[in-house]
Design a protein around this motif. Structure first.
Motif, PDB file in Angstrom:
ATOM      1  N   ILE A  98       0.706  -1.533  -0.390  1.00  0.00           N
ATOM      2  CA  ILE A  98       0.260  -0.022  -0.163  1.00  0.00           C
ATOM      3  C   ILE A  98       1.023   1.327   0.107  1.00  0.00           C
ATOM      4  N   GLY A  99       2.090   1.277  -1.237  1.00  0.00           N
ATOM      5  CA  GLY A  99       2.644   2.429  -1.311  1.00  0.00           C
ATOM      6  C   GLY A  99       3.521   1.856  -0.378  1.00  0.00           C
ATOM      7  N   SER A 100       5.177   2.172  -1.326  1.00  0.00           N
ATOM      8  CA  SER A 100       6.403   1.868  -0.832  1.00  0.00           C
ATOM      9  C   SER A 100       6.928   2.306   0.454  1.00  0.00           C
ATOM     10  N   LYS A 101       5.756   3.006   0.988  1.00  0.00           N
ATOM     11  CA  LYS A 101       6.554   2.833   2.781  1.00  0.00           C
ATOM     12  C   LYS A 101       5.624   2.662   3.845  1.00  0.00           C
ATOM     13  N   GLU A 102       4.299   1.670   3.496  1.00  0.00           N
ATOM     14  CA  GLU A 102       4.040   0.967   4.198  1.00  0.00           C
ATOM     15  C   GLU A 102       4.488  -0.479   4.004  1.00  0.00           C
TER      16      GLU A 102
ATOM     17  N   ILE B 224      11.829   7.463   7.128  1.00  0.00           N
ATOM     18  CA  ILE B 224      11.258   5.907   7.048  1.00  0.00           C
ATOM     19  C   ILE B 224      12.173   5.109   6.997  1.00  0.00           C
ATOM     20  N   HIS B 225      13.316   4.716   5.812  1.00  0.00           N
ATOM     21  CA  HIS B 225      14.244   3.797   6.190  1.00  0.00           C
ATOM     22  C   HIS B 225      15.089   4.356   7.574  1.00  0.00           C
ATOM     23  N   ILE B 226      15.201   5.090   8.633  1.00  0.00           N
ATOM     24  CA  ILE B 226      14.806   4.730   9.259  1.00  0.00           C
ATOM     25  C   ILE B 226      14.910   4.249  10.502  1.00  0.00           C
TER      26      ILE B 226
ATOM     27  N   ILE C 273      19.269   1.130   1.121  1.00  0.00           N
ATOM     28  CA  ILE C 273      20.137   1.837   0.484  1.00  0.00           C
ATOM     29  C   ILE C 273      19.306   2.546  -0.683  1.00  0.00           C
ATOM     30  N   ASN C 274      19.397   3.155  -1.502  1.00  0.00           N
ATOM     31  CA  ASN C 274      17.956   4.619  -1.509  1.00  0.00           C
ATOM     32  C   ASN C 274      18.895   4.891  -3.123  1.00  0.00           C
ATOM     33  N   TYR C 275      18.864   4.690  -4.061  1.00  0.00           N
ATOM     34  CA  TYR C 275      19.308   5.815  -5.553  1.00  0.00           C
ATOM     35  C   TYR C 275      17.999   6.219  -6.641  1.00  0.00           C
TER      36      TYR C 275
ATOM     37  N   HIS D  59      18.752   8.650  -5.133  1.00  0.00           N
ATOM     38  CA  HIS D  59      18.436   9.338  -3.090  1.00  0.00           C
ATOM     39  C   HIS D  59      17.692  10.551  -3.247  1.00  0.00           C
ATOM     40  N   ASN D  60      16.798   9.841  -2.227  1.00  0.00           N
ATOM     41  CA  ASN D  60      15.856  11.225  -1.876  1.00  0.00           C
ATOM     42  C   ASN D  60      16.855  11.579   0.279  1.00  0.00           C
ATOM     43  N   PRO D  61      17.578  12.668   0.134  1.00  0.00           N
ATOM     44  CA  PRO D  61      16.997  13.430   0.183  1.00  0.00           C
ATOM     45  C   PRO D  61      18.473  14.413  -1.412  1.00  0.00           C
TER      46      PRO D  61
ATOM     47  N   HIS E  51      16.507  -1.692  -1.730  1.00  0.00           N
ATOM     48  CA  HIS E  51      17.466  -1.027  -2.158  1.00  0.00           C
ATOM     49  C   HIS E  51      15.457   0.117  -2.701  1.00  0.00           C
ATOM     50  N   ASP E  52      14.877   0.945  -2.146  1.00  0.00           N
ATOM     51  CA  ASP E  52      14.262   1.691  -2.233  1.00  0.00           C
ATOM     52  C   ASP E  52      14.600   2.751  -3.621  1.00  0.00           C
ATOM     53  N   PHE E  53      13.812   2.007  -4.775  1.00  0.00           N
ATOM     54  CA  PHE E  53      13.539   2.642  -5.848  1.00  0.00           C
ATOM     55  C   PHE E  53      12.848   3.528  -6.458  1.00  0.00           C
ATOM     56  N   ALA E  54      12.509   4.004  -5.605  1.00  0.00           N
ATOM     57  CA  ALA E  54      10.432   5.123  -5.645  1.00  0.00           C
ATOM     58  C   ALA E  54      11.011   5.913  -6.811  1.00  0.00           C
ATOM     59  N   TYR E  55      12.809   5.922  -7.415  1.00  0.00           N
ATOM     60  CA  TYR E  55      12.460   7.494  -8.098  1.00  0.00           C
ATOM     61  C   TYR E  55      13.091   6.826  -9.475  1.00  0.00           C
ATOM     62  N   SER E  56      12.888   5.782  -9.605  1.00  0.00           N
ATOM     63  CA  SER E  56      13.363   5.186 -10.554  1.00  0.00           C
ATOM     64  C   SER E  56      13.290   5.703 -11.862  1.00  0.00           C
TER      65      SER E  56
ATOM     66  N   GLY F 255       9.535  -0.457  -5.206  1.00  0.00           N
ATOM     67  CA  GLY F 255       9.488   0.561  -6.491  1.00  0.00           C
ATOM     68  C   GLY F 255       8.003   1.001  -5.574  1.00  0.00           C
ATOM     69  N   SER F 256       7.948   1.763  -6.728  1.00  0.00           N
ATOM     70  CA  SER F 256       6.419   2.698  -6.105  1.00  0.00           C
ATOM     71  C   SER F 256       5.495   3.664  -7.837  1.00  0.00           C
ATOM     72  N   LEU F 257       4.377   3.085  -7.443  1.00  0.00           N
ATOM     73  CA  LEU F 257       4.026   4.065  -8.422  1.00  0.00           C
ATOM     74  C   LEU F 257       3.322   5.726  -8.920  1.00  0.00           C
ATOM     75  N   SER F 258       3.804   5.979  -7.401  1.00  0.00           N
ATOM     76  CA  SER F 258       3.448   7.192  -6.727  1.00  0.00           C
ATOM     77  C   SER F 258       4.307   8.780  -7.417  1.00  0.00           C
ATOM     78  N   LYS F 259       5.759   8.017  -7.999  1.00  0.00           N
ATOM     79  CA  LYS F 259       6.239   9.464  -8.756  1.00  0.00           C
ATOM     80  C   LYS F 259       6.171   9.186  -9.923  1.00  0.00           C
ATOM     81  N   SER F 260       6.168   7.977 -10.375  1.00  0.00           N
ATOM     82  CA  SER F 260       6.625   7.764 -12.477  1.00  0.00           C
ATOM     83  C   SER F 260       5.328   8.455 -12.595  1.00  0.00           C
TER      84      SER F 260
ATOM     85  N   TRP G 260      -2.694   7.296  -4.274  1.00  0.00           N
ATOM     86  CA  TRP G 260      -3.367   5.606  -4.079  1.00  0.00           C
ATOM     87  C   TRP G 260      -2.839   4.984  -3.534  1.00  0.00           C
ATOM     88  N   ARG G 261      -1.651   5.052  -3.590  1.00  0.00           N
ATOM     89  CA  ARG G 261      -0.912   4.009  -2.637  1.00  0.00           C
ATOM     90  C   ARG G 261      -0.491   2.520  -2.953  1.00  0.00           C
ATOM     91  N   VAL G 262      -0.197   2.845  -3.897  1.00  0.00           N
ATOM     92  CA  VAL G 262       0.653   1.509  -4.770  1.00  0.00           C
ATOM     93  C   VAL G 262       2.125   1.323  -4.811  1.00  0.00           C
TER      94      VAL G 262
HETATM   95  C1  LIG Z   1      12.914   7.475  -0.681  1.00  0.00           C
HETATM   96  C2  LIG Z   1      11.360   7.425  -0.805  1.00  0.00           C
HETATM   97  N1  LIG Z   1      10.934   6.018  -0.919  1.00  0.00           N
HETATM   98  C3  LIG Z   1       9.902   5.918  -0.390  1.00  0.00           C
HETATM   99  C4  LIG Z   1       8.568   6.805  -0.148  1.00  0.00           C
HETATM  100  C5  LIG Z   1       7.415   6.999  -0.393  1.00  0.00           C
HETATM  101  O1  LIG Z   1       6.092   6.359  -1.419  1.00  0.00           O
HETATM  102  P1  LIG Z   1       5.378   5.902  -1.635  1.00  0.00           P
HETATM  103  O2  LIG Z   1       4.223   7.128  -1.856  1.00  0.00           O
HETATM  104  O3  LIG Z   1       5.476   4.963  -2.651  1.00  0.00           O
HETATM  105  O4  LIG Z   1       5.142   4.659  -0.008  1.00  0.00           O
HETATM  106  C6  LIG Z   1       8.610   7.963  -1.129  1.00  0.00           C
HETATM  107  C7  LIG Z   1       8.375   9.518  -0.443  1.00  0.00           C
HETATM  108  O5  LIG Z   1       8.184  10.585  -0.536  1.00  0.00           O
HETATM  109  C8  LIG Z   1       9.964   8.319  -0.754  1.00  0.00           C
HETATM  110  O6  LIG Z   1      10.536   9.578  -1.630  1.00  0.00           O
END
Ligand SMILES: Cc1ncc(COP(=O)(O)O)c(C=O)c1O
Length: 405
Positions: free
Chosen positions: A106-110, A135-137, A178-180, A182-184, A210-215, A241-246, A252-254
């Protein structure tokens, strides 16, 4: 004698500091209620619309009452899981077993939160590059694990630190997050970096998330590699991965997680207790996004790239030292002297109060982010230019008033 309160929270709540972005958001809402036009560069919440085809599919499918009950599988419909495996084949030439190596969240954060509960507990430790998306921490903190933060850059010392920590901690870390892109910070990943990480994971026996949210939000022709492209990556970890950003589908939380089948199974098990999965109509609309919406990503990326150029060149003209990001939805900017002295939180409050511009203070991403601001590329270019004018004016006023000496 003071009476003991009936309301007593779990001790883990003491480990959760106030969510700094929550404070900035509350200020923004308050100002907006008072009629102020706040330009919001704080959150990475896409303001552009979801592709029409996805919305149309949702509207169509949601009319079928069969979609209104609990979804049949909390980990994602068969067809959606098949679609993400086709997507990985098409984009990264990676074969995934849809049933065993993919799961929807339900979103990658969940997903990251629940996976942390499935993998980590008291006595375990996790390595997190910092500054970090909170959330990574805190997923690990909530799970009761020990978080070891390592500065994300420079890349060589980042890897050396991993080795040092693995050699000096017994037991060694169980997970590397890891997250590339990378945010922020906007730091970019590379196959070489991922290869080294896989080698270290095998040598020191840690798992990799690996959090690939900005793939797909990448600029100037750069294509972000998937962690799973490295041979052996699937033995050690998973990729979210996430549909949120792309696809501009943040509400929608996917999200999804792909890779190591044992880890995917553990995530599925724990999610089976916590939730029933994503609304079925959204899952079906998600298939359309993954299958048919590459064109909209291309257009959206061009929009972000152009906003990046407007924002970064505007700040550079103000005399700020800005390195334009190669990917992601943010500019990560060092607060210039003398303003950095006041701390990023206070600086963000000044920008909100004086310039009507919401920005994310770097310290919200852990101490390593102090001295920086994160500006999201979510507002249009006219408003970005307006934000820069208002910030410049606010800084001039602060100089006149001698706010920082
Ligand atoms: C690095 C990173 N991972 C995950 C998320 C959360 O994404 P989602 O909407 O899929 O929960 C964000 C949202 O800002 C993000 O920046």
């Amino acid at each position: 004698m003071s009476e003991e309160s009936i309301i007593r929270l779990a001790s883990r709540m003491e480990q959760l500091p106030p969510y700094l972005f929550g404070m900035i958001n509350a200020m923004k809402m308050e100002k907006r209620r008072n009629g102020d036009d706040v330009i919001d560069l704080g959150m990475g919440n896409p303001m552009d619309p979801t592709p029409d085809a996805v919305v149309e599919k949702l509207v169509e499918v949601a009319q079928n009452p069969k979609t209104h009950g609990y979804p049949m599988a909390s980990s994602g419909m068969k067809n959606l899981k098949r679609e993400i495996s086709l997507y990985y084949q098409r984009h990264y030439n990676i074969g995934l077993d849809a049933e065993k190596e993919t799961i929807f969240t339900i979103g990658s954060k969940e997903g990251i939160s629940h996976l942390s509960l499935a993998l980590l507990g008291p006595g375990d430790s996790v390595l997190v590059p910092a500054p970090a998306f909170p959330i990574h921490i805190y997923a690990a903190v909530i799970a009761g694990a020990n978080v070891v933060r390592i500065p994300i850059s420079p890349a060589e010392s980042f890897l050396k630190r991993i080795v040092n920590i693995c050699e000096s901690f017994h037991p060694g870390p169980k997970v590397l997050m890891i997250n590339y892109p990378h945010n922020p910070t906007g730091k970019l990943g590379s196959l070489d970096l991922f290869k080294e990480i896989v080698v270290l994971a095998k040598r020191f026996k840690f798992m990799v998330i690996h959090d690939f949210a900005y793939s797909r939000i990448t600029f100037d022709g750069y294509k972000a590699p998937s962690f799973l492209e490295v041979p052996g990556a699937k033995d050690v970890g998973v990729e979210f991965g996430s549909l949120s950003k792309s696809y501009n589908m943040a509400g929608w939380r996917v999200g999804y997680c792909v890779g190591n089948p044992e880890i995917i199974k553990a995530l599925g098990n724990i999610k089976g207790y916590f939730d029933y999965g994503i609304f079925a109509a959204i899952q079906i609309a998600g298939i359309i996004a993954l299958r048919d919406c590459d064109d909209t990503i291309t257009k959206q990326v061009a929009i972000y790239q152009s906003r990046r150029d407007t924002l970064c060149s505007g700040l550079q003209r103000m005399g700020w030292d800005v390195e334009p990001p190669g990917a992601g939805m943010f500019a990560w900017i060092k607060i210039p002297e003398p303003y950095s002295k006041m701390g990023s939180m206070q600086f963000a409050i000044e920008m909100m109060n004086r310039a009507n511009v919401a920005v994310a203070p770097g310290v919200g991403f852990s101490e390593e982010g102090e001295g920086y601001l994160r500006l999201a590329l979510v507002e249009n270019e006219e408003r970005l230019r307006q934000a820069i004018r208002q910030m410049r004016k606010a800084l001039q006023d602060m100089d006149k008033e001698g706010v920082v000496k």
